[in-house]
Design an enzyme around this catalytic site. Structure first.
Site: not given
Lengths: 550, 553
Positions: B216, B270, B335
């Site tokens: 990540d 990410h 996201e």
């Protein structure tokens, strides 16, 4: 006022990320200093007690085994060049101030709360000349050693600091800096308690509040009352023998920690019915929620003279097992419906012509007299002064638990108090309801973060004239949902939060505290305590970069 | 229909004291006779060419029977059972065999099939008279599931291993083919041993999918051949990495325990840490304030508009795909922050040059990276935004992980994609631990409150779905994001809660939490005996007295 002083000193003079709790006065430099491979700690104290020698050995062992890399990107690799020309520290000299009595750490730690001498001064020159640690007591020397051991990091086999010289003058803001563990809802082996005592001592906690028994189990083997544990412990292997208690108390004392035992009465005593059904009203009565705050229901028949005698005798015997000057008789969550439906209690009340409250007063007098007969001081939960009409000795210590909002009311009654409010210090909150057949949140939701605990103000709404009544505070672990499996992870590093509030004083900035708390958590892990991660490691290596507005 | 079967199960619970089985089998009938496990107890597998990993599983089962040493969770802990030992028969043999016509394949290869192709059903019979017990199945994977059930039947008291519920007849198979657990090893690192212990615990509750969110924005611990700069520059330290040998070790350890490993390389968001090795590939790296450019620090996302970056990721996917035998590979996709690209000059220049929008560029990026996976025979898996927020063309067989909210399940189903339940409001194990962002004393966890096992257990996988949409549900999983976790609290934060979804997706929904609690206590105690630090759900007083601590007891 004092808080302004220490914060300014830290912010302006140095970037010491390591110390927890933060010393009251601290000056550091920016020079690298190595710990010499033949580093030694010398004691300039005649007839040094053996627990001080043991503390020195432990400190030397930490210096060698911590092997903590600095929490910066690269973990200290960048410090190598500074280390090449750094001085080496060969000696730390410990001494007591002239005229100080030489007593063991253990004896010092068990003095009455408020009379312990915990201050120390630590000086570490940057040139490799001897460091000095002075104090008025061996307990002060222990805390100085604790601070000393937090200053050092390791990289490439060198143990070093990059912040020499270091000059610290330190003493706690409050004498009672505690942690409470409930060993009744679920059992904890002695080794878990000892590991917890170790971690407590590393953050200079002074008081272990041992909520040893409750309605669910009675693991304490009390001389003369062994039937309580043989019938009330979860298992014969889940018992604290008198020898275990001695072991725990001695282990704590050597680490500067006093052990206040609690025999919670007259509520929270259902399990006594396993051995003595005659002493317990509404034992395992259903529905439990009518008779108790949690299952199983069952409370001592305190209106009965026989039960009162039994309890006073029990508390007397327990008090003899614990050298502390404090013994808690509990007194929380008394359920009156239990007695309203108990024929024996109603008959006892009728016979004596007393109300339930009057009977409670008589009972409390008897149990507290048993404690006072040994020169000790009783401790109670807040209901004993806020809800019940009980006459208590005016030196009785009152623990506030229901809400921080109740501290002022306790102080207004002129009782000494210890902060243990559920809204700041309950470590079990936020993990959901544990009652079966129920989908709900924990009654004291949400989870109390270290930041929340850290913002606690011990003097909120307490007048200046009553401020002296505040002895300190503690974080508490009730163990309905805990056991040895999550003891470390639910307690650490959060419980360190109140340790600093009550040592350094309130008003600390959680932003500057976080890097130090990371450091403490990493160091605890190196020492075998499973303190959890507060943030991704990316953040731990980059102070400030994971703040809300950065 | 499933619910009717469950009603029958409740009856079984009433008639017998089997408190042990988790997940509850689809059909179980038990008696009330005591049966001892003979000291000479043996497990035999019938047939030729029995795979080694099945024999190893039988060996581990025997070991657990000897080492569990779990006493029954009743007051007195089994002392009351001892008088029945004298007259009880002893079981000397458990025989495993495949159904007629079925051929042995390795347990590992059965587990690594596509979810819908896995055959996990088994039939277990334990007679009361000491004559041989048997497990039959159509696959080694089914035999393995049967062994797992068998090992949960036994208690110990005074060195005698026994059950008080003989005879036992079980007919069992999972309600859903995907029963997972996700672990994030990027926010904080977990050594291989922690992952293996987690795989053990997963297998004991018949979880069949490890979703490994391996990298990540915070760290890149995966050493990828040909791309080693990513971990060299992006791991927390050289000791906090997963080597190729580590991955093989984990994948085979999982396979031998009936678990497939779906790796996730989350893209294009990410990915800040990729900027350490390839600064040119990452937009808004560590941009401040991070809250404008990312959901958590540090900011930084792949410049997916850049063809070089797209090729790099497609090549990375190809290489990572070779490391993992699973048919599933998650390309992430959650996201995505558009502010990051608004301030990124190279992205804006590339968009201008190509005349495409950001969404169009995302579509190209996704097509190319997914094509790389499909070329390796993999099925890409994505987070829900890729179908609900973005305008991306995905192959219809791309499963979608629903994470933001269970309320989004319906919308995902309406796109016709298969879906995996992973909703934060039911299955996020990290919720309720307070805010972790610094300088925010009043912050609570964004997904407060804590998700209790009861809450997860009450999840309905087909809520609001039509019968056709319900067929799209592959299963579900609990998830551990590790901003506030590490090896120190892995076991206590995961177990026994993650077992809640394991039963939900094996047995099917609608289970009764009051009836489940004693079984979950039993599982927790057994997990502890096996070295997994599952937490106490209640005081032991309650664990020994089923229902005595219920709300209305």
């Amino acid at each position: 006022m004092r808080f302004t002083t220490f914060l300014l000193a830290v912010l302006h003079v140095s970037g010491v990320l390591a110390l927890w709790p933060l010393p009251r006065s601290l000056e550091t430099g920016t020079s690298a200093l190595k710990l010499a491979s033949n580093f030694d700690i010398q004691v300039d104290v005649a007839h040094a007690p053996s627990d001080l020698s043991d503390a020195i050995s432990r400190t030397k062992s930490f210096l060698k085994n911590d092997k903590l890399g600095r929490l910066v990107v690269g973990r200290g690799a960048a410090d190598q060049s500074a280390l090449q020309k750094a001085g080496s520290l060969r000696t730390l000299r410990l001494s007591l101030a002239q005229g100080s009595p030489v007593r063991s750490i253990t004896d010092e730690a068990r003095l009455a709360i408020g009379t312990r001498s915990e201050g120390y001064a630590l000086h570490i020159p940057s040139d490799g000349s001897s460091a000095t640690l002075t104090a008025n007591s061996t307990l002060g020397l222990l805390w100085g050693l604790t601070t000393f051991s937090q200053l050092w990091y390791e990289a490439s086999g060198e143990v070093y600091t990059v912040e020499a010289p270091v000059s610290i003058t330190d003493s706690p803001a409050y004498p009672f800096r505690g942690f409470m563990l409930d060993t009744s809802r679920n059992f904890f082996p002695v080794a878990d308690i000892k590991r917890t005592l170790d971690a407590m001592s590393w953050v200079k906690m002074s008081q272990f509040h041992w909520h040893v028994v409750d309605s669910q189990s009675f693991p304490l083997e009390v001389p003369g009352y062994t039937e309580l544990a043989s019938k009330g412990a979860y298992d014969s292997s889940m018992v604290y023998t008198a020898k275990d208690v001695q072991d725990i108390v001695a282990y704590a004392g050597a680490r500067g920690i006093d052990v206040m035992v609690e025999i919670d009465t007259p509520g929270h005593t259902a399990i006594i019915s396993a051995a003595h059904p005659e002493h317990v009203a509404c034992a395992q009565e259903s529905p439990w929620s009518t008779f108790a705050n949690e299952p199983p229901a069952g409370q001592l028949r305190f209106a009965s003279p026989a039960t009162t005698n039994f309890t006073a005798g029990l508390i007397s015997a327990v008090s003899r097992m614990f050298p502390s000057s404090l013994v808690s008789t509990g007194g929380d969550e008394l359920n009156t419906e239990c007695y309203a439906q108990d024929a024996e209690t109603q008959a006892d009340l009728k016979a004596s012509g007393r109300t339930l409250e009057q009977a409670l007063d008589v009972f409390t007098h008897a149990t507290h007299a048993a404690i006072r007969a040994q020169g000790k001081t009783p401790t109670v939960w807040e209901e004993m002064v806020l809800e019940h009409n009980v006459t208590l000795g005016n030196d009785t210590v009152v623990m506030v638990w229901i809400s921080s909002a109740n501290a002022a009311a306790v102080a207004a009654k002129n009782f000494r108090l210890v902060h243990g409010p559920s809204d700041y210090f309950y470590l079990d909150c936020g993990a959901g309801e544990w009652i079966g057949d129920d989908v709900a949140n924990s009654w004291c939701d949400p989870f109390k973060t270290w930041q929340k605990s850290y913002t606690f103000d011990p003097l909120a709404n307490i007048s200046a004239s009553q401020a002296h009544l505040v002895l300190g505070g503690e974080q508490l672990l009730w163990t309905e949902q805990s056991g040895p499996e999550n003891l470390d992870s639910i307690v650490w590093p959060r419980a360190a939060s109140s340790a600093e509030v009550f040592w350094s004083g309130p008003g600390g900035d959680s932003n500057t505290a976080l890097p130090r708390l990371h450091d403490l958590a990493f160091r605890m892990r190196q020492r075998g305590v499973k303190a959890i991660q507060l943030q991704p490691m990316w953040c731990a290596l980059r102070p400030g970069e994971c703040n809300i507005n950065s | 229909m499933k619910l009717l079967a469950l009603a029958a199960l409740v009856l079984a619970t009433v008639h017998s004291p089997v408190a042990a089985l988790w997940p509850q089998p689809q059909s179980v009938s038990t008696g009330s006779k005591t049966l001892l496990l003979s000291p000479a107890f043996q497990i035999t597998v019938l047939g030729n060419h029995v795979p080694g990993d099945l024999l190893a599983a039988a060996g581990r089962t025997k070991q657990l029977l000897a080492s569990d040493k779990l006493e029954r969770l009743v007051v007195g802990r089994g002392a009351a059972d001892a008088p029945s030992f004298r007259a009880a028969k002893s079981l000397a043999r458990l025989t495993l065999s495949l159904s007629k016509g079925a051929a042995f394949a390795t347990l590992t290869s059965e587990a690594q099939k596509a979810p819908e192709a896995r055959d996990e059903a088994y039939h277990l019979v334990v007679p009361e008279d000491g004559s041989g017990a048997s497990i039959t199945a159509n696959s080694t994977l089914g035999l393995f599931r049967g062994l797992t059930t068998f090992s949960q039947l036994w208690y110990e008291h005074g060195n005698t291993v026994y059950t008080v519920s003989a005879p036992v007849t079980i007919e069992d198979k999972p309600a859903y083919p995907y029963r997972g657990l996700m672990l994030d090893t990027a926010r904080n690192f977990f050594p291989v041993d922690d992952i293996k212990r987690t795989l053990d615990a997963m297998s004991w509750v018949k979880i069949n999918q490890f979703h490994w969110h391996v990298v990540d924005s915070q760290s890149f611990p995966l050493i990828v051949p040909g791309f080693t700069e990513l971990s060299t520059k992006g791991a927390y330290s050289s000791s906090q990495t997963y080597s190729l040998a580590d991955v093989r070790d984990i994948v085979s350890y999982a396979g031998e325990r009936g678990i497939d490993v779906m790796v996730e390389i989350d893209t294009p968001g990410h990915t800040a840490i990729i900027g350490q090795a390839h600064p040119d590939f990452v937009a808004c790296p560590e941009a401040s304030p991070w809250a404008t450019y990312a959901n958590e620090p540090p900011a930084g996302q792949l410049r997916f508009v850049d063809a070089t970056v797209t090729k790099f990721i497609a090549d990375l996917f190809t290489e990572v795909a070779s490391m993992f035998p699973s048919t599933l590979f998650s390309s992430g996709g959650d996201e995505l922050n558009t502010n990051c690209y608004d301030i990124d000059a190279p992205t804006q220049a590339a968009l201008n040059a190509s005349g495409s929008t950001l969404e169009q560029a995302l579509n190209v990026f996704t097509q190319k990276t997914h094509a790389a996976l499909e070329a390796k025979g993999k099925t890409p898996v994505v987070w829900e935004e890729m179908v609900l927020v973005h305008n991306v063309t995905l192959s219809k067989d791309t499963p979608v992980l629903v994470w933001i909210s269970s309320a989004n399940v319906k919308a995902v189903a309406e796109t016709g994609h298969k879906l995996i339940h992973a909703a934060s409001d039911y299955f996020y194990l990290d919720c309720g631990g307070g805010g972790w962002v610094g300088d925010f004393p009043t912050g609570n966890s964004w997904c407060d409150p804590f998700k209790t096992w009861q809450h997860s257990f009450s999840f309905d996988p087909v809520a609001n779905l039509t019968a056709d949409e319900a067929k799209l549900v592959l299963g579900g999983q609990h998830l551990l994001w590790t901003e506030q976790s590490g090896p120190q609290n892995l076991d206590p934060i995961v177990w026994p809660r993650a077992a809640s979804s394991a039963e939900l997706f094996w047995t099917g929904p609608g289970g009764n939490i009051s009836a489940a609690l004693p079984r979950l206590h039993d599982l927790s105690y057994r997990l502890r005996q096996r070295g997994v630090n599952a937490i106490s759900l209640q005081p032991e007083w309650c664990a020994l007295r089923p229902d005595a601590c219920d709300i209305n007891a």
